[in-house]
Design a protein around this motif. Structure first.
Motif, PDB file in Angstrom:
ATOM      1  N   PRO A 198      58.149  54.754   0.556  1.00  0.00           N
ATOM      2  CA  PRO A 198      58.683  55.342  -0.675  1.00  0.00           C
ATOM      3  C   PRO A 198      57.568  55.795  -1.626  1.00  0.00           C
ATOM      4  O   PRO A 198      56.426  55.349  -1.508  1.00  0.00           O
ATOM      5  N   PRO A 199      57.888  56.683  -2.562  1.00  0.00           N
ATOM      6  CA  PRO A 199      56.858  57.320  -3.400  1.00  0.00           C
ATOM      7  C   PRO A 199      55.975  56.320  -4.133  1.00  0.00           C
ATOM      8  O   PRO A 199      54.771  56.524  -4.241  1.00  0.00           O
ATOM      9  N   GLU A 200      56.571  55.222  -4.602  1.00  0.00           N
ATOM     10  CA  GLU A 200      55.784  54.264  -5.399  1.00  0.00           C
ATOM     11  C   GLU A 200      54.774  53.493  -4.550  1.00  0.00           C
ATOM     12  O   GLU A 200      53.932  52.778  -5.087  1.00  0.00           O
ATOM     13  N   PHE A 201      54.842  53.635  -3.211  1.00  0.00           N
ATOM     14  CA  PHE A 201      53.880  52.947  -2.333  1.00  0.00           C
ATOM     15  C   PHE A 201      53.005  53.935  -1.562  1.00  0.00           C
ATOM     16  O   PHE A 201      52.328  53.562  -0.613  1.00  0.00           O
ATOM     17  N   ARG A 202      53.034  55.195  -1.976  1.00  0.00           N
ATOM     18  CA  ARG A 202      52.299  56.203  -1.202  1.00  0.00           C
ATOM     19  C   ARG A 202      50.803  55.898  -1.100  1.00  0.00           C
ATOM     20  O   ARG A 202      50.162  56.160  -0.098  1.00  0.00           O
ATOM     21  N   ASP A 203      50.224  55.296  -2.159  1.00  0.00           N
ATOM     22  CA  ASP A 203      48.789  54.981  -2.105  1.00  0.00           C
ATOM     23  C   ASP A 203      48.520  53.615  -1.498  1.00  0.00           C
ATOM     24  O   ASP A 203      47.369  53.281  -1.208  1.00  0.00           O
ATOM     25  N   LEU A 226      61.781  62.149   1.291  1.00  0.00           N
ATOM     26  CA  LEU A 226      61.592  61.720  -0.109  1.00  0.00           C
ATOM     27  C   LEU A 226      62.481  62.491  -1.067  1.00  0.00           C
ATOM     28  O   LEU A 226      62.884  61.967  -2.111  1.00  0.00           O
ATOM     29  N   SER A 227      62.808  63.711  -0.745  1.00  0.00           N
ATOM     30  CA  SER A 227      63.698  64.438  -1.658  1.00  0.00           C
ATOM     31  C   SER A 227      65.099  63.821  -1.607  1.00  0.00           C
ATOM     32  O   SER A 227      65.776  63.701  -2.636  1.00  0.00           O
ATOM     33  N   SER A 228      65.517  63.372  -0.437  1.00  0.00           N
ATOM     34  CA  SER A 228      66.803  62.679  -0.363  1.00  0.00           C
ATOM     35  C   SER A 228      66.740  61.291  -0.997  1.00  0.00           C
ATOM     36  O   SER A 228      67.745  60.781  -1.502  1.00  0.00           O
ATOM     37  N   VAL A 229      65.561  60.664  -0.976  1.00  0.00           N
ATOM     38  CA  VAL A 229      65.403  59.370  -1.655  1.00  0.00           C
ATOM     39  C   VAL A 229      65.631  59.551  -3.159  1.00  0.00           C
ATOM     40  O   VAL A 229      66.342  58.756  -3.801  1.00  0.00           O
ATOM     41  N   GLU A 266      53.183  58.601  13.625  1.00  0.00           N
ATOM     42  CA  GLU A 266      51.888  58.327  12.988  1.00  0.00           C
ATOM     43  C   GLU A 266      51.915  58.581  11.481  1.00  0.00           C
ATOM     44  O   GLU A 266      51.369  57.797  10.702  1.00  0.00           O
ATOM     45  N   HIS A 267      52.620  59.647  11.019  1.00  0.00           N
ATOM     46  CA  HIS A 267      52.592  59.974   9.588  1.00  0.00           C
ATOM     47  C   HIS A 267      53.575  59.100   8.785  1.00  0.00           C
ATOM     48  O   HIS A 267      53.641  59.222   7.561  1.00  0.00           O
ATOM     49  N   VAL A 268      54.313  58.221   9.475  1.00  0.00           N
ATOM     50  CA  VAL A 268      55.259  57.353   8.757  1.00  0.00           C
ATOM     51  C   VAL A 268      54.896  55.889   9.046  1.00  0.00           C
ATOM     52  O   VAL A 268      54.125  55.289   8.301  1.00  0.00           O
ATOM     53  N   GLU A 283      54.861  69.313   7.280  1.00  0.00           N
ATOM     54  CA  GLU A 283      54.273  69.969   6.095  1.00  0.00           C
ATOM     55  C   GLU A 283      55.200  69.826   4.885  1.00  0.00           C
ATOM     56  O   GLU A 283      54.746  69.544   3.766  1.00  0.00           O
ATOM     57  N   ILE A 284      56.485  70.012   5.113  1.00  0.00           N
ATOM     58  CA  ILE A 284      57.449  69.910   4.009  1.00  0.00           C
ATOM     59  C   ILE A 284      57.490  68.480   3.476  1.00  0.00           C
ATOM     60  O   ILE A 284      57.523  68.251   2.266  1.00  0.00           O
ATOM     61  N   ALA A 285      57.427  67.509   4.391  1.00  0.00           N
ATOM     62  CA  ALA A 285      57.405  66.102   3.972  1.00  0.00           C
ATOM     63  C   ALA A 285      56.143  65.801   3.175  1.00  0.00           C
ATOM     64  O   ALA A 285      56.190  65.133   2.129  1.00  0.00           O
ATOM     65  N   ALA A 286      55.001  66.314   3.650  1.00  0.00           N
ATOM     66  CA  ALA A 286      53.730  66.032   2.975  1.00  0.00           C
ATOM     67  C   ALA A 286      53.714  66.628   1.569  1.00  0.00           C
ATOM     68  O   ALA A 286      53.045  66.109   0.666  1.00  0.00           O
TER      69      ALA A 286
END
Ligand code: NIG
Ligand code: FE
Length: 417
Positions: free
Chosen positions: A189-194, A114-117, A226-228, A105-108
């Protein structure tokens, strides 16, 4: 000084406790250590002899002496799984979990890896190096002399290479030995989330070949979940890494029973790590392929996950487990192998001898370094810790106090307290 004389003697120990050999131990051998009163004779960066103190003193009258003062001498710990290159900590997430939020949940919600990224991308190479060097001092204070070090908070070629250079610089300037792992597949990474498939392609086509060519990484690692990265993507990515000449370590079956252990076995990985949700078939596959399971008993505790890795079942199946902290800012903020040994006993039902071997020789074997470290035997690197405990059972028995009195790395006394 003759050719056989030592330049350093570790004397005055209640006992030296160590496993034997240069291969990972399994079955009843895993439960076997030598524990006897002895001194350690060191010449240069190597162990010359472990034996009777009076005899070793007589053979090397000119040697310097490190007085163990009735403590226990053990091989320096080998931490086979850490994420030590980060900037910024995540104590807020720790507290969110105490309030009931889960890691996923925290990751989502944009936290987690991502916060460490964000932190690593914003930090300079010099800043990351300074932070890492402080952390290496802390490893040494806890008796750890060799550390597997993953990247994985950069997730662009530029930022991952930055982290790998930081690991190389720290390795060159600090007594602790670092074994570098490129964890390019830690998260999308965030720029590829979609468009996560595009990050998989980028890893295969650009990041893996460039990192392999840099020579800065020995291993490649992935978070198979699965979520990664699911199984099919993981297989493609790992095949590319293996093809590029990187040996494989995997985060598998940590949060869900996906079958990552079977994938690690299929690909001939060096290690399969976490494994809380491994299946019976997964255990058998790891045993058949001789993959070292790297167990991180503090992580479920940190994530408030009740599930424990089936360590006894693994040992009964002939696996040769290693132990590790998984030190990282999210799922385990400790660098203490003594703490890991206690939890391995309390939660995973390791004996003290099994825990010591898993935290030294088997961990070294998982890093392809068992030939020169992981036990206290002639010819091996003189990497050892002097602990303020009277016997090896205390390795697991006592909790909450740092037992380390002194550390020798490559034959030099690098810490004395
Ligand atoms: O080993 N599982 C994925 N990686 C780390 C956690 C890293 C993080 O949360 O920053 C682990 O638990
Ligand atoms: Fe990890």
């Amino acid at each position: 000084m003759n050719a056989d004389s030592a330049d350093l003697l570790v004397v005055g120990a209640a006992a030296v406790a160590t496993g034997r050999g240069s291969e990972a131990l399994r079955g009843t051998d895993l439960d076997r250590i030598d524990e006897a009163p002895a001194a350690v004779a060191i010449r240069g960066d190597r162990i010359l002899a472990v034996g009777d103190e009076a005899e070793l003193r007589a053979a090397s009258p000119g040697a310097a002496c490190l007085d163990a003062r009735g403590g226990l001498v053990v091989p320096g710990f080998v931490d086979a799984h850490t994420h030590p290159v980060f900037a910024g900590t995540r104590e807020d997430e720790f507290e969110l979990r105490t309030r009931g939020a889960t890691y996923v949940e925290i990751a989502a919600a944009g936290g987690g890896i991502l916060s460490s990224v964000r932190g690593v991308r914003a930090a300079s190479e010099e800043q990351l190096l300074a932070l890492l060097l402080v952390r290496l001092d802390r490893f040494l204070e806890q008796g750890t002399t060799t550390v597997e070090a993953k990247t994985g908070y950069g997730l662009t070629l530029k930022d991952e290479l930055k982290c790998l250079r930081v690991i190389a610089s720290a390795n060159a300037s600090h007594p602790v030995d670092l074994v570098p792992t490129f964890l390019g597949a830690h998260d999308v990474p965030p720029e590829f989330r979609d468009t996560p498939a595009r990050y998989v392609d980028l890893l295969i086509e650009e990041l893996i070949p460039a990192v392999a060519a840099s020579g800065l990484a020995e291993y490649f690692d992935i978070f198979t979940e699965e979520h990664v990265f699911g199984l099919a993507d993981s297989r493609r990515i790992l095949l590319a890494a293996r093809e590029a000449g990187l040996r494989l370590r995997l985060h598998v079956d940590q949060l869900t029973p996906l079958g990552g252990a079977e994938l690690a076995a299929e690909l001939g990985a060096r290690s399969a790590d976490h494994l809380e949700f491994v299946s019976r078939a997964g255990i058998e596959a790891l045993a058949a392929a001789d993959v070292v399971p790297v167990l991180c008993p503090l992580v479920p505790l940190y994530l408030r996950v009740a599930r424990e890795v089936p360590a006894r079942e693994m040992i009964a199946a002939g696996l040769a487990p290693a132990l590790a902290t998984d030190f990282n800012p999210g799922s385990c903020y400790t660098q203490s192998m003594p703490e890991v040994l206690t939890w391995a006993a309390l939660r995973l039902r390791f004996t003290h001898a099994e825990a010591l071997n898993a935290a030294t020789l088997n961990a070294a074997a998982s890093l392809d370094r068992a030939a020169d470290r992981g036990t206290l035997e002639p010819g091996k690197r003189a990497d050892l810790a002097v602990l303020d405990v009277p016997n090896a059972k205390f390795l697991c028995y006592e909790m909450g106090r740092n037992p380390v009195r002194a550390v020798v790395k490559d034959g030099r006394v690098v810490l004395e307290r």
